[in-house]
Design a protein around this motif. Sequence first.
Motif, PDB file in Angstrom:
ATOM      1  N   CYS A 148      -3.758  -5.927 -11.028  1.00 50.18           N
ATOM      2  CA  CYS A 148      -3.526  -4.565 -11.536  1.00 50.18           C
ATOM      3  C   CYS A 148      -3.139  -3.672 -10.364  1.00 50.18           C
ATOM      4  CB  CYS A 148      -4.742  -4.027 -12.272  1.00 50.18           C
ATOM      5  SG  CYS A 148      -6.280  -3.992 -11.336  1.00 50.18           S
ATOM      6  N   LEU A 149      -1.856  -3.561 -10.118  1.00 51.85           N
ATOM      7  CA  LEU A 149      -1.356  -2.864  -8.937  1.00 51.85           C
ATOM      8  C   LEU A 149      -0.875  -1.450  -9.274  1.00 51.85           C
ATOM      9  CD1 LEU A 149       0.606  -5.767  -7.233  1.00 51.85           C
ATOM     10  CD2 LEU A 149      -1.728  -4.990  -6.787  1.00 51.85           C
ATOM     11  N   PRO A 150      -1.408  -0.459  -8.564  1.00 58.75           N
ATOM     12  CA  PRO A 150      -0.964   0.924  -8.773  1.00 58.75           C
ATOM     13  C   PRO A 150       0.283   1.230  -7.968  1.00 58.75           C
ATOM     14  CG  PRO A 150      -2.672   0.873  -7.110  1.00 58.75           C
ATOM     15  CD  PRO A 150      -2.476  -0.556  -7.556  1.00 58.75           C
ATOM     16  N   LEU A 151       0.904   2.352  -8.269  1.00 57.69           N
ATOM     17  CA  LEU A 151       1.957   2.861  -7.399  1.00 57.69           C
ATOM     18  C   LEU A 151       1.329   3.251  -6.065  1.00 57.69           C
ATOM     19  CD1 LEU A 151       3.866   5.170  -9.910  1.00 57.69           C
ATOM     20  CD2 LEU A 151       4.515   2.875  -9.157  1.00 57.69           C
ATOM     21  N   ASN A 152       2.109   3.158  -5.009  1.00 58.35           N
ATOM     22  CA  ASN A 152       1.614   3.479  -3.669  1.00 58.35           C
ATOM     23  C   ASN A 152       1.718   4.991  -3.435  1.00 58.35           C
ATOM     24  OD1 ASN A 152       0.610   3.121  -1.116  1.00 58.35           O
ATOM     25  ND2 ASN A 152       2.487   2.282  -0.257  1.00 58.35           N
ATOM     26  N   LEU A 153       0.924   5.733  -4.217  1.00 63.34           N
ATOM     27  CA  LEU A 153       0.952   7.191  -4.179  1.00 63.34           C
ATOM     28  C   LEU A 153      -0.004   7.690  -3.110  1.00 63.34           C
ATOM     29  CD1 LEU A 153       0.819   7.818  -8.038  1.00 63.34           C
ATOM     30  CD2 LEU A 153       2.835   7.983  -6.558  1.00 63.34           C
ATOM     31  N   VAL A 154       0.538   8.326  -2.099  1.00 64.09           N
ATOM     32  CA  VAL A 154      -0.270   8.723  -0.954  1.00 64.09           C
ATOM     33  C   VAL A 154      -1.328   9.747  -1.354  1.00 64.09           C
ATOM     34  CG1 VAL A 154      -0.226   9.812   1.326  1.00 64.09           C
ATOM     35  CG2 VAL A 154       1.607   8.235   0.643  1.00 64.09           C
ATOM     36  N   ASN A 155      -2.585   9.391  -1.061  1.00 64.28           N
ATOM     37  CA  ASN A 155      -3.732  10.280  -1.242  1.00 64.28           C
ATOM     38  C   ASN A 155      -3.937  10.697  -2.699  1.00 64.28           C
ATOM     39  OD1 ASN A 155      -5.910  11.342   0.164  1.00 64.28           O
ATOM     40  ND2 ASN A 155      -4.975  13.364   0.350  1.00 64.28           N
ATOM     41  N   ALA A 156      -3.480   9.900  -3.644  1.00 59.34           N
ATOM     42  CA  ALA A 156      -3.585  10.255  -5.063  1.00 59.34           C
ATOM     43  C   ALA A 156      -4.946   9.876  -5.624  1.00 59.34           C
ATOM     44  CB  ALA A 156      -2.484   9.562  -5.868  1.00 59.34           C
ATOM     45  N   ASP A 157      -5.335  10.572  -6.696  1.00 60.83           N
ATOM     46  CA  ASP A 157      -6.635  10.347  -7.329  1.00 60.83           C
ATOM     47  C   ASP A 157      -6.626   9.182  -8.311  1.00 60.83           C
ATOM     48  OD1 ASP A 157      -5.774  11.669 -10.057  1.00 60.83           O
ATOM     49  OD2 ASP A 157      -5.282  13.103  -8.490  1.00 60.83           O
ATOM     50  N   GLY A 158      -5.453   8.719  -8.657  1.00 65.10           N
ATOM     51  CA  GLY A 158      -5.333   7.595  -9.587  1.00 65.10           C
ATOM     52  C   GLY A 158      -3.880   7.213  -9.747  1.00 65.10           C
ATOM     53  N   SER A 159      -3.642   6.201 -10.580  1.00 64.68           N
ATOM     54  CA  SER A 159      -2.272   5.780 -10.835  1.00 64.68           C
ATOM     55  C   SER A 159      -2.215   4.891 -12.066  1.00 64.68           C
ATOM     56  CB  SER A 159      -1.706   5.003  -9.648  1.00 64.68           C
ATOM     57  OG  SER A 159      -0.424   4.460  -9.959  1.00 64.68           O
ATOM     58  N   PRO A 160      -1.175   5.042 -12.879  1.00 61.42           N
ATOM     59  CA  PRO A 160      -0.925   4.026 -13.910  1.00 61.42           C
ATOM     60  C   PRO A 160      -0.697   2.679 -13.253  1.00 61.42           C
ATOM     61  CG  PRO A 160       0.387   6.009 -14.316  1.00 61.42           C
ATOM     62  CD  PRO A 160      -0.195   6.140 -12.932  1.00 61.42           C
ATOM     63  N   VAL A 161      -1.046   1.618 -13.960  1.00 58.79           N
ATOM     64  CA  VAL A 161      -0.859   0.267 -13.448  1.00 58.79           C
ATOM     65  C   VAL A 161      -0.283  -0.620 -14.542  1.00 58.79           C
ATOM     66  CG1 VAL A 161      -2.797   0.429 -11.820  1.00 58.79           C
ATOM     67  CG2 VAL A 161      -3.180  -0.524 -14.096  1.00 58.79           C
ATOM     68  N   ARG A 162       0.357  -1.697 -14.106  1.00 57.43           N
ATOM     69  CA  ARG A 162       0.696  -2.790 -15.023  1.00 57.43           C
ATOM     70  C   ARG A 162      -0.368  -3.855 -14.782  1.00 57.43           C
ATOM     71  NH1 ARG A 162       5.521  -4.056 -17.775  1.00 57.43           N
ATOM     72  NH2 ARG A 162       4.993  -5.574 -19.401  1.00 57.43           N
ATOM     73  N   ALA A 163      -1.289  -3.970 -15.697  1.00 59.69           N
ATOM     74  CA  ALA A 163      -2.419  -4.881 -15.533  1.00 59.69           C
ATOM     75  C   ALA A 163      -2.170  -6.156 -16.329  1.00 59.69           C
ATOM     76  CB  ALA A 163      -3.703  -4.213 -16.002  1.00 59.69           C
ATOM     77  N   ILE A 164      -2.380  -7.283 -15.688  1.00 59.52           N
ATOM     78  CA  ILE A 164      -2.237  -8.562 -16.360  1.00 59.52           C
ATOM     79  C   ILE A 164      -3.425  -9.462 -16.024  1.00 59.52           C
ATOM     80  CG2 ILE A 164       0.291  -8.418 -16.272  1.00 59.52           C
ATOM     81  CD1 ILE A 164       0.164 -10.630 -14.080  1.00 59.52           C
ATOM     82  N   LEU A 165      -3.662 -10.411 -16.920  1.00 61.82           N
ATOM     83  CA  LEU A 165      -4.603 -11.485 -16.685  1.00 61.82           C
ATOM     84  C   LEU A 165      -3.837 -12.798 -16.684  1.00 61.82           C
ATOM     85  CD1 LEU A 165      -7.508 -10.474 -19.116  1.00 61.82           C
ATOM     86  CD2 LEU A 165      -7.343 -10.001 -16.660  1.00 61.82           C
ATOM     87  N   ARG A 166      -4.312 -13.740 -15.870  1.00 60.26           N
ATOM     88  CA  ARG A 166      -3.753 -15.088 -15.876  1.00 60.26           C
ATOM     89  C   ARG A 166      -4.892 -16.085 -16.008  1.00 60.26           C
ATOM     90  NH1 ARG A 166       0.681 -16.057 -11.209  1.00 60.26           N
ATOM     91  NH2 ARG A 166      -1.151 -15.829  -9.858  1.00 60.26           N
ATOM     92  N   ASP A 167      -4.613 -17.155 -16.734  1.00 59.94           N
ATOM     93  CA  ASP A 167      -5.606 -18.229 -16.827  1.00 59.94           C
ATOM     94  C   ASP A 167      -5.878 -18.788 -15.442  1.00 59.94           C
ATOM     95  OD1 ASP A 167      -6.012 -18.192 -19.575  1.00 59.94           O
ATOM     96  OD2 ASP A 167      -4.275 -19.467 -19.968  1.00 59.94           O
ATOM     97  N   LEU A 168      -7.123 -19.081 -15.179  1.00 56.32           N
ATOM     98  CA  LEU A 168      -7.487 -19.675 -13.903  1.00 56.32           C
ATOM     99  C   LEU A 168      -7.108 -21.159 -13.894  1.00 56.32           C
ATOM    100  CD1 LEU A 168     -10.974 -18.054 -13.274  1.00 56.32           C
ATOM    101  CD2 LEU A 168      -8.831 -17.576 -12.088  1.00 56.32           C
TER     102      LEU A 168
END
Length: 215
Positions: A195-215
């Motif tokens: 679940c990687l956020p945008l590289n927003l400098v000093n930001a309080d949060g960020s939308p993410v594209r979150a995924i799960l993968r089978d182990l």
Amino acid sequence: MKKIYDISLPVCEDTVIYPGDPPVTVRRVSDINKSDLINISEITLSTHTATHIDAPKHLFSHAQGIDRIPLEVLIGPVTVYEFLKLRRIEVSHLQNLPLKAGDRVLFKTDNSFLPRDKFCPDYTCLSPEAAGYIAEVGLILVGIDYFSVDPFVGSDENYAVDSLAVHKTLLSKGIIILEGIDLSQIKPACYELICLPLNLVNADGSPVRAILRDL
């Protein structure tokens, strides 16, 4: 090839937002259909739109921003636990789970089956005591399938004194919060989370594209 599960909510102008947050807007500023050479769009949205990460800076002005969160926290093994027919996830629900320091957990609740076209204030969340237990155990990431790990302001008079008690407990300990995930098609099990956020400098949060993968 490992199966990939997208647990992100779509983002568009119809995306439901937490009451009081800025709505999503999309404006085409360069349009091929209007004789421009390329399509370019301008978007405006909250840093806490749809599926997103809360950084400690969300509540503490001098705390870690989204760009300072180690990527190792946001990528790695995660366990999905299912709690249905609950209004609050309490300590008693967590004590029998094999939780240990350094774990990531996602909570699947009835939230994953709520309507997507309107905000539902009576969603399932964590109790402050459960947050304290999570902090004591030493988890590094907690995810839930709605807009907030805390109750909606005004939805429960018992939380009126401190409506962000769960956020404060978790973020003060550097525990990253992943909110707005869609676990409706996910079975309780262990996965790999990305679940990687945008590289927003000093930001309080960020939308993410979150995924799960089978182990």
